[in-house]
Write a protein that holds these residues in place. Structure first.
Motif, PDB file in Angstrom:
ATOM      1  N   PRO A   1      29.286  45.063  39.521  1.00 39.82           N
ATOM      2  CA  PRO A   1      29.846  44.008  40.366  1.00 39.82           C
ATOM      3  C   PRO A   1      28.741  43.279  41.131  1.00 39.82           C
ATOM      4  O   PRO A   1      27.783  43.879  41.597  1.00 39.82           O
ATOM      5  CB  PRO A   1      30.763  44.776  41.327  1.00 39.82           C
ATOM      6  CG  PRO A   1      31.056  46.078  40.630  1.00 39.82           C
ATOM      7  CD  PRO A   1      29.835  46.384  39.824  1.00 39.82           C
TER       8      PRO A   1
ATOM      9  N   ALA B   1      29.691  40.637  43.525  1.00 35.40           N
ATOM     10  CA  ALA B   1      30.191  40.008  44.749  1.00 35.40           C
ATOM     11  C   ALA B   1      29.584  40.674  45.973  1.00 35.40           C
ATOM     12  O   ALA B   1      29.447  41.883  46.040  1.00 35.40           O
ATOM     13  CB  ALA B   1      31.717  40.119  44.803  1.00 35.40           C
TER      14      ALA B   1
ATOM     15  N   ASP C   1      34.864  44.775  50.489  1.00 35.00           N
ATOM     16  CA  ASP C   1      36.304  44.829  50.671  1.00 35.00           C
ATOM     17  C   ASP C   1      36.831  46.244  50.493  1.00 35.00           C
ATOM     18  O   ASP C   1      37.985  46.450  50.158  1.00 35.00           O
ATOM     19  CB  ASP C   1      36.994  43.900  49.659  1.00 35.00           C
ATOM     20  CG  ASP C   1      36.690  42.445  49.932  1.00 35.00           C
ATOM     21  OD1 ASP C   1      36.706  42.067  51.108  1.00 35.00           O
ATOM     22  OD2 ASP C   1      36.428  41.708  48.976  1.00 35.00           O
TER      23      ASP C   1
ATOM     24  N   ASP D   1      40.267  43.920  39.273  1.00 31.40           N
ATOM     25  CA  ASP D   1      39.774  42.851  40.138  1.00 31.40           C
ATOM     26  C   ASP D   1      38.323  42.532  39.813  1.00 31.40           C
ATOM     27  O   ASP D   1      37.926  41.358  39.787  1.00 31.40           O
ATOM     28  CB  ASP D   1      39.906  43.262  41.608  1.00 31.40           C
ATOM     29  CG  ASP D   1      41.348  43.340  42.063  1.00 31.40           C
ATOM     30  OD1 ASP D   1      41.984  42.279  42.173  1.00 31.40           O
ATOM     31  OD2 ASP D   1      41.842  44.451  42.291  1.00 31.40           O
ATOM     32  N   VAL D   2      37.525  43.575  39.577  1.00 32.29           N
ATOM     33  CA  VAL D   2      36.119  43.368  39.243  1.00 32.29           C
ATOM     34  C   VAL D   2      35.995  42.641  37.908  1.00 32.29           C
ATOM     35  O   VAL D   2      35.155  41.749  37.746  1.00 32.29           O
ATOM     36  CB  VAL D   2      35.360  44.701  39.216  1.00 32.29           C
ATOM     37  CG1 VAL D   2      33.898  44.483  38.841  1.00 32.29           C
ATOM     38  CG2 VAL D   2      35.451  45.410  40.564  1.00 32.29           C
TER      39      VAL D   2
ATOM     40  N   LEU E   1      38.048  40.448  36.526  1.00 26.37           N
ATOM     41  CA  LEU E   1      38.373  39.033  36.626  1.00 26.37           C
ATOM     42  C   LEU E   1      37.408  38.288  37.553  1.00 26.37           C
ATOM     43  O   LEU E   1      37.294  37.071  37.468  1.00 26.37           O
ATOM     44  CB  LEU E   1      39.817  38.875  37.103  1.00 26.37           C
ATOM     45  CG  LEU E   1      40.864  39.411  36.109  1.00 26.37           C
ATOM     46  CD1 LEU E   1      42.267  39.293  36.674  1.00 26.37           C
ATOM     47  CD2 LEU E   1      40.764  38.703  34.767  1.00 26.37           C
ATOM     48  N   LEU E   2      36.678  39.039  38.388  1.00 24.90           N
ATOM     49  CA  LEU E   2      35.700  38.413  39.277  1.00 24.90           C
ATOM     50  C   LEU E   2      34.329  38.312  38.623  1.00 24.90           C
ATOM     51  O   LEU E   2      33.696  37.255  38.626  1.00 24.90           O
ATOM     52  CB  LEU E   2      35.591  39.231  40.571  1.00 24.90           C
ATOM     53  CG  LEU E   2      34.581  38.730  41.607  1.00 24.90           C
ATOM     54  CD1 LEU E   2      35.023  37.389  42.190  1.00 24.90           C
ATOM     55  CD2 LEU E   2      34.413  39.774  42.716  1.00 24.90           C
ATOM     56  N   ASP E   3      33.865  39.427  38.055  1.00 28.98           N
ATOM     57  CA  ASP E   3      32.485  39.505  37.576  1.00 28.98           C
ATOM     58  C   ASP E   3      32.353  39.726  36.069  1.00 28.98           C
ATOM     59  O   ASP E   3      31.255  39.579  35.537  1.00 28.98           O
ATOM     60  CB  ASP E   3      31.746  40.660  38.268  1.00 28.98           C
ATOM     61  CG  ASP E   3      31.599  40.430  39.761  1.00 28.98           C
ATOM     62  OD1 ASP E   3      31.412  39.277  40.161  1.00 28.98           O
ATOM     63  OD2 ASP E   3      31.681  41.419  40.514  1.00 28.98           O
TER      64      ASP E   3
ATOM     65  N   ASP F   1      46.585  44.775  40.669  1.00 27.04           N
ATOM     66  CA  ASP F   1      45.375  44.534  41.445  1.00 27.04           C
ATOM     67  C   ASP F   1      45.598  45.018  42.873  1.00 27.04           C
ATOM     68  O   ASP F   1      46.641  45.604  43.202  1.00 27.04           O
ATOM     69  CB  ASP F   1      44.967  43.061  41.373  1.00 27.04           C
ATOM     70  CG  ASP F   1      45.956  42.113  42.043  1.00 27.04           C
ATOM     71  OD1 ASP F   1      46.873  42.579  42.764  1.00 27.04           O
ATOM     72  OD2 ASP F   1      45.836  40.888  41.843  1.00 27.04           O
TER      73      ASP F   1
ATOM     74  N   ARG G   1      48.367  38.701  35.873  1.00 27.30           N
ATOM     75  CA  ARG G   1      47.029  38.167  36.123  1.00 27.30           C
ATOM     76  C   ARG G   1      46.407  37.624  34.842  1.00 27.30           C
ATOM     77  O   ARG G   1      45.841  36.534  34.819  1.00 27.30           O
ATOM     78  CB  ARG G   1      46.112  39.261  36.706  1.00 27.30           C
ATOM     79  CG  ARG G   1      46.428  39.714  38.115  1.00 27.30           C
ATOM     80  CD  ARG G   1      46.206  38.651  39.167  1.00 27.30           C
ATOM     81  NE  ARG G   1      44.880  38.025  39.134  1.00 27.30           N
ATOM     82  CZ  ARG G   1      43.792  38.514  39.716  1.00 27.30           C
ATOM     83  NH1 ARG G   1      43.856  39.649  40.398  1.00 27.30           N
ATOM     84  NH2 ARG G   1      42.647  37.857  39.648  1.00 27.30           N
TER      85      ARG G   1
ATOM     86  N   HIS H   1      45.718  33.633  33.608  1.00 25.71           N
ATOM     87  CA  HIS H   1      44.301  33.269  33.621  1.00 25.71           C
ATOM     88  C   HIS H   1      44.065  32.109  32.646  1.00 25.71           C
ATOM     89  O   HIS H   1      44.418  32.201  31.467  1.00 25.71           O
ATOM     90  CB  HIS H   1      43.450  34.472  33.219  1.00 25.71           C
ATOM     91  CG  HIS H   1      41.997  34.317  33.540  1.00 25.71           C
ATOM     92  ND1 HIS H   1      41.171  33.466  32.832  1.00 25.71           N
ATOM     93  CD2 HIS H   1      41.218  34.884  34.496  1.00 25.71           C
ATOM     94  CE1 HIS H   1      39.951  33.533  33.333  1.00 25.71           C
ATOM     95  NE2 HIS H   1      39.948  34.380  34.342  1.00 25.71           N
TER      96      HIS H   1
END
Length: 401
Positions: free
Chosen positions: A14, A16, A20, A27-28, A30-32, A52, A61, A65
């Motif tokens: 990750p 970010a 949090d 979540d990771v 879709l984020l990274d 999530d 999710r 997307h």
């Protein structure tokens, strides 16, 4: 000529910056790690635990997307929506919310067929495990990985916590001749690994050889025994209603192989243990006299509404975990069965069968034989320690946290 399998095991780190707390792998991803699924036709293996941190479904999710085309869902035991009881076959259907086809992996087929994988570019496996060898979800994952390897499809596993912690390992290691869908590989009952770590172990240590991408969580500690606190608790199965259930399950799950009620049909399955022939006060006194670490036993009476002894008043105990770090569920479960064999030798029984179900759960025959012979839990534990130590030496190579 020997067949050489090339393992592609990628771990997404990750990036970010903000803290949090615990962030689940979905979540990771879709984020990274969205590059693993963007521009691709995705098949998703999930159930209600695939959410999530805001309790939004992984199905929703991925379906929403903009860079992902969700083309198939796959349901393990209990189904994509978690509405099937333990052992019930799950049928194939179409998801009413997204219209995506749903294929059952707990019915006629336990792993995806070539037809089920038609038009899929990548498989995502997002399910919460409970940390016990005889839960079926890790073997659905192993089956998916085998099918994906044959089809040349990569598998992405967004990781989730082991709700009973990632430090303690406990119980006998499965003997290979006792392999089944409640234990495919030589691991102990309490393995102390996340599902992503198990995927790495299965893939490399047990030679599945899939293209595997594990997406680690952010902020999880191995010593965290706080099920349901770090992430919201969603029932992994109908009889796993609370975090407390998961904590005792590696030990009291063994009760399923006996004529005792494991509390199915009550609001506290696997915490309430008993039978019509049990004197609750006598059993509680016997168990509390053992002074087992991290647990007390309260005399309890209950009447299951279904499953074993349905409609019959049962005497027994409720397990109350007082120190989750000190508690040893497998040792406790064995001690409980040894006490019942000692107190009620003419009434207590292991369920019969060419291979007793208890042996399938515990992963050998010698534990059952030792209980019947009057051996103590300490004696039995001493016999499984050498195999456990060998497993720990292998396990360390696949840990992520």
């Amino acid at each position: 000529m020997a067949l050489v399998l090339l393992l592609a095991v990628a771990c997404i780190t990750p990036t970010a910056a903000r803290d949090d707390g615990l962030v689940a792998g979905i979540d990771v991803l879709l984020l990274d790690g969205a590059h693993l699924v963007e521009g691709k036709r995705v098949g998703l293996v999930t159930n209600p635990t695939g959410v999530d941190r805001d309790l939004r479904s992984s199905i929703d999710r991925l379906a929403a997307h903009p860079g992902v085309t969700l083309v198939a869902l796959y349901g393990p035991e209990h189904g994509v929506r978690g509405d099937a009881q333990a052992g019930d076959q799950v049928g194939s259907t179409r998801d009413p919310r997204t219209g995506v086809p749903v294929h059952s992996l707990y019915g006629e087929h336990r792993e995806p067929t070539a037809a089920m994988l038609q038009g899929v570019d990548v498989l995502v496996f997002d399910i919460q495990d409970v940390g016990a060898r005889f839960y079926t979800y890790p073997y659905t994952l192993a089956n998916v990985m085998r099918a994906a390897r044959r089809a040349g499809i990569p598998v992405v596993v967004p990781d989730r916590p082991n709700p009973v912690g990632g430090v303690q390992v406990e119980g006998p290691v499965l003997e290979p001749e006792y392999a089944s869908f409640v234990g495919q590989y030589a691991i102990p009952i309490r393995h102390g690994m996340t599902l992503g770590e198990l995927a790495r172990l299965f893939n490399e240590g047990f030679d599945i050889g899939a293209e595997l991408h594990v997406v680690p969580m952010r902020g999880w500690r191995r010593d965290a025994v706080e099920p349901g606190h770090a992430l919201p608790w969603v029932l992994p199965s109908p009889n796993m209603p609370t975090p407390d259930t998961a904590l005792v399950y590696p030990g009291t799950g063994l009760v399923e192989g006996t004529n005792l009620s494991e509390g199915r049909g009550t609001t506290r399955p696997f915490e309430l243990i008993g039978a019509p022939y049990v004197d609750a006060d006598v059993l509680a006194d016997r168990m509390n006299a053992l002074d087992l670490p991290g647990v007390r036993f309260r005399p309890a009476w209950f009447t299951p509404t279904f499953s074993k002894h349905a409609g019959e008043l049962c005497g027994g105990v409720q397990l109350h975990v007082t120190d989750a770090d000190a508690f040893r569920p497998v040792r406790t479960g064995i001690a409980l069965l040894a006490a019942l064999q000692s107190l009620y030798p003419d009434a207590f029984a292991f369920l019969p069968g060419e291979r007793p179900f208890f042996d399938t759960l515990v992963g050998n025959s010698w534990v059952r034989e030792a209980i019947l012979a009057g051996e103590t839990a300490s004696d039995i534990e001493a016999r499984w320690l050498p195999g456990l130590q060998r497993f720990e030496a292998m396990r360390v190579r696949y840990l992520l946290y």
